[in-house]
Design a protein around this motif. Structure first.
Motif, PDB file in Angstrom:
ATOM      1  N   LYS A  56       0.830  -1.208   0.000  1.00  3.51           N
ATOM      2  CA  LYS A  56       0.000   0.000   0.000  1.00  3.51           C
ATOM      3  C   LYS A  56       0.866   1.261   0.000  1.00  3.51           C
ATOM      4  N   ASP A  57       0.323   2.344  -0.549  1.00  4.89           N
ATOM      5  CA  ASP A  57       0.999   3.640  -0.536  1.00  4.89           C
ATOM      6  C   ASP A  57       0.709   4.367   0.777  1.00  4.89           C
ATOM      7  N   GLU A  58       1.558   5.257   1.164  1.00  3.04           N
ATOM      8  CA  GLU A  58       1.437   5.951   2.450  1.00  3.04           C
ATOM      9  C   GLU A  58       0.126   6.726   2.585  1.00  3.04           C
ATOM     10  N   LEU A  59      -0.428   7.193   1.467  1.00  2.00           N
ATOM     11  CA  LEU A  59      -1.646   8.005   1.528  1.00  2.00           C
ATOM     12  C   LEU A  59      -2.918   7.199   1.288  1.00  2.00           C
ATOM     13  N   ASP A  60      -2.797   5.890   1.086  1.00  2.00           N
ATOM     14  CA  ASP A  60      -3.991   5.049   0.933  1.00  2.00           C
ATOM     15  C   ASP A  60      -4.779   5.060   2.237  1.00  2.00           C
ATOM     16  N   GLU A  61      -6.101   5.177   2.133  1.00  4.80           N
ATOM     17  CA  GLU A  61      -6.953   5.234   3.324  1.00  4.80           C
ATOM     18  C   GLU A  61      -7.392   3.839   3.771  1.00  4.80           C
ATOM     19  N   VAL A  62      -7.587   3.715   5.077  1.00  7.37           N
ATOM     20  CA  VAL A  62      -7.953   2.445   5.710  1.00  7.37           C
ATOM     21  C   VAL A  62      -9.206   1.845   5.085  1.00  7.37           C
ATOM     22  N   SER A  63     -10.186   2.668   4.755  1.00  7.75           N
ATOM     23  CA  SER A  63     -11.453   2.176   4.202  1.00  7.75           C
ATOM     24  C   SER A  63     -11.266   1.374   2.918  1.00  7.75           C
ATOM     25  N   GLU A  64     -10.123   1.574   2.257  1.00  9.62           N
ATOM     26  CA  GLU A  64      -9.885   0.903   0.982  1.00  9.62           C
ATOM     27  C   GLU A  64      -9.397  -0.538   1.150  1.00  9.62           C
ATOM     28  N   PHE A  65      -8.821  -0.864   2.309  1.00  9.32           N
ATOM     29  CA  PHE A  65      -8.242  -2.206   2.445  1.00  9.32           C
ATOM     30  C   PHE A  65      -8.529  -2.889   3.781  1.00  9.32           C
ATOM     31  N   MET A  66      -9.311  -2.260   4.653  1.00 16.52           N
ATOM     32  CA  MET A  66      -9.642  -2.879   5.942  1.00 16.52           C
ATOM     33  C   MET A  66     -10.550  -4.089   5.725  1.00 16.52           C
ATOM     34  N   THR A  67     -10.573  -4.972   6.722  1.00 15.21           N
ATOM     35  CA  THR A  67     -11.567  -6.047   6.733  1.00 15.21           C
ATOM     36  C   THR A  67     -12.856  -5.460   7.277  1.00 15.21           C
ATOM     37  N   PRO A  68     -13.937  -5.450   6.477  1.00 16.96           N
ATOM     38  CA  PRO A  68     -15.187  -4.816   6.930  1.00 16.96           C
ATOM     39  C   PRO A  68     -15.859  -5.591   8.050  1.00 16.96           C
ATOM     40  N   ARG A  69     -16.740  -4.917   8.772  1.00 10.35           N
ATOM     41  CA  ARG A  69     -17.408  -5.508   9.943  1.00 10.35           C
ATOM     42  C   ARG A  69     -18.082  -6.831   9.618  1.00 10.35           C
ATOM     43  N   ASP A  70     -18.733  -6.947   8.465  1.00  7.58           N
ATOM     44  CA  ASP A  70     -19.452  -8.181   8.132  1.00  7.58           C
ATOM     45  C   ASP A  70     -18.522  -9.375   7.966  1.00  7.58           C
ATOM     46  N   ASP A  71     -17.250  -9.118   7.699  1.00  7.21           N
ATOM     47  CA  ASP A  71     -16.289 -10.206   7.505  1.00  7.21           C
ATOM     48  C   ASP A  71     -15.405 -10.416   8.730  1.00  7.21           C
TER      49      ASP A  71
END
Length: 264
Positions: A56-71
């Motif tokens: 990942k790049d330093e400015l990539d946001e968490v929402s783009e690669f986090m494990t979502p609540r349903d998973d």
């Protein structure tokens, strides 16, 4: 009964979905943690670990690669601590967020917390309870700490659970296991195993020859009831204990279990 809320960390280091990779790296350095719940207004939205940062790049946001609540896998404050351990073992996760019925973050619990709960929870209290039980039955009891050979143990429990054996083996190999509790009488040269059957079987499977034990020396020349019960069940050594939790615990699968434990 011991529950997750008794050992969870209430002060949780969390992040928001708009946090960046750079923010996570900074938090890792500040806290030494490697996993963070993603939280908005106390509600758990996901989870992210340092492993998710790879590529990942330093400015990539968490929402783009986090494990979502349903998973995600979470647990509740009143979950039994051993059930938490089983979830971790079966899923491979070492940290679980703890939430309430409305998905509000309450804390986080780690595999280290589970191990700590097992080390701290019983020995003095349980030992005292067992000693008092025999004193109340009219026996003269003295106690001492001793290292004993596992081949000298007479079990009094017919079954153990396979999944728990892995946890006990892990503790034993890292010096974290509490002592077993045994009884020694004037009748038998061997020790009657009262508490710690999973530890004893795990030691056997791990090629560990001796264990630390609290020895209750009972001054009697008669065979005790607990030993008679063991005899009726055909329990003469640790090899007589059945390992449950596998559909067919035959020689082949028992060998596989032993091999897996030796690899810990």
């Amino acid at each position: 009964m011991v529950y997750a809320e008794e050992y969870m960390t209430k002060k949780v280091h969390s992040i928001t979905p708009d946090a960046t990779v750079s923010d996570i790296i900074k938090l890792v350095k500040e806290t030494t943690h490697d996993t963070f719940p993603v939280v908005v207004n106390s509600k758990v939205k996901g989870i992210v670990s340092v492993h998710d940062l790879i590529g990942k790049d330093e400015l990539d946001e968490v929402s783009e690669f986090m494990t979502p609540r349903d998973d995600m896998i979470v647990t509740k404050p009143h979950t039994k601590i051993m059930d938490v351990g089983r979830i971790m073992f079966r899923t491979g996760f070492s940290k679980l967020p703890i939430v309430d019925e409305n998905n509000n973050i309450l804390g986080i619990i780690t595999n280290t917390d589970v191990i700590r709960s097992q080390i701290e929870k019983t020995t003095p209290k349980k030992l005292k309870k067992i000693v008092n039980s025999y004193i109340n039955l009219g026996y003269e009891v003295t106690t001492k700490r001793e290292t004993i050979q596992i081949d000298d143990l007479i079990p009094t429990q017919a079954n153990v659970y396979e999944d728990e054996l892995y946890g006990r083996a892990y503790e034993l190999k890292r010096g974290l296991a509490e002592p077993i509790i045994v009884i020694k009488t004037n009748v038998n040269e061997k020790y009657i195993l009262v508490d710690g059957h999973h530890r004893a079987v795990a030691a056997c499977l791990s090629n560990i020859k001796e264990l630390e034990a609290h020895v209750l020396e009972i001054n009697t020349d008669k065979t005790m009831g607990i030993e008679k019960t063991a005899e009726k069940q055909g329990l003469k050594s640790l090899k007589d204990i059945k390992i449950l939790d596998e559909e067919k615990m035959n020689c082949s699968s028992a060998y596989k279990l032993r091999a897996n434990i030796l690899e810990l």
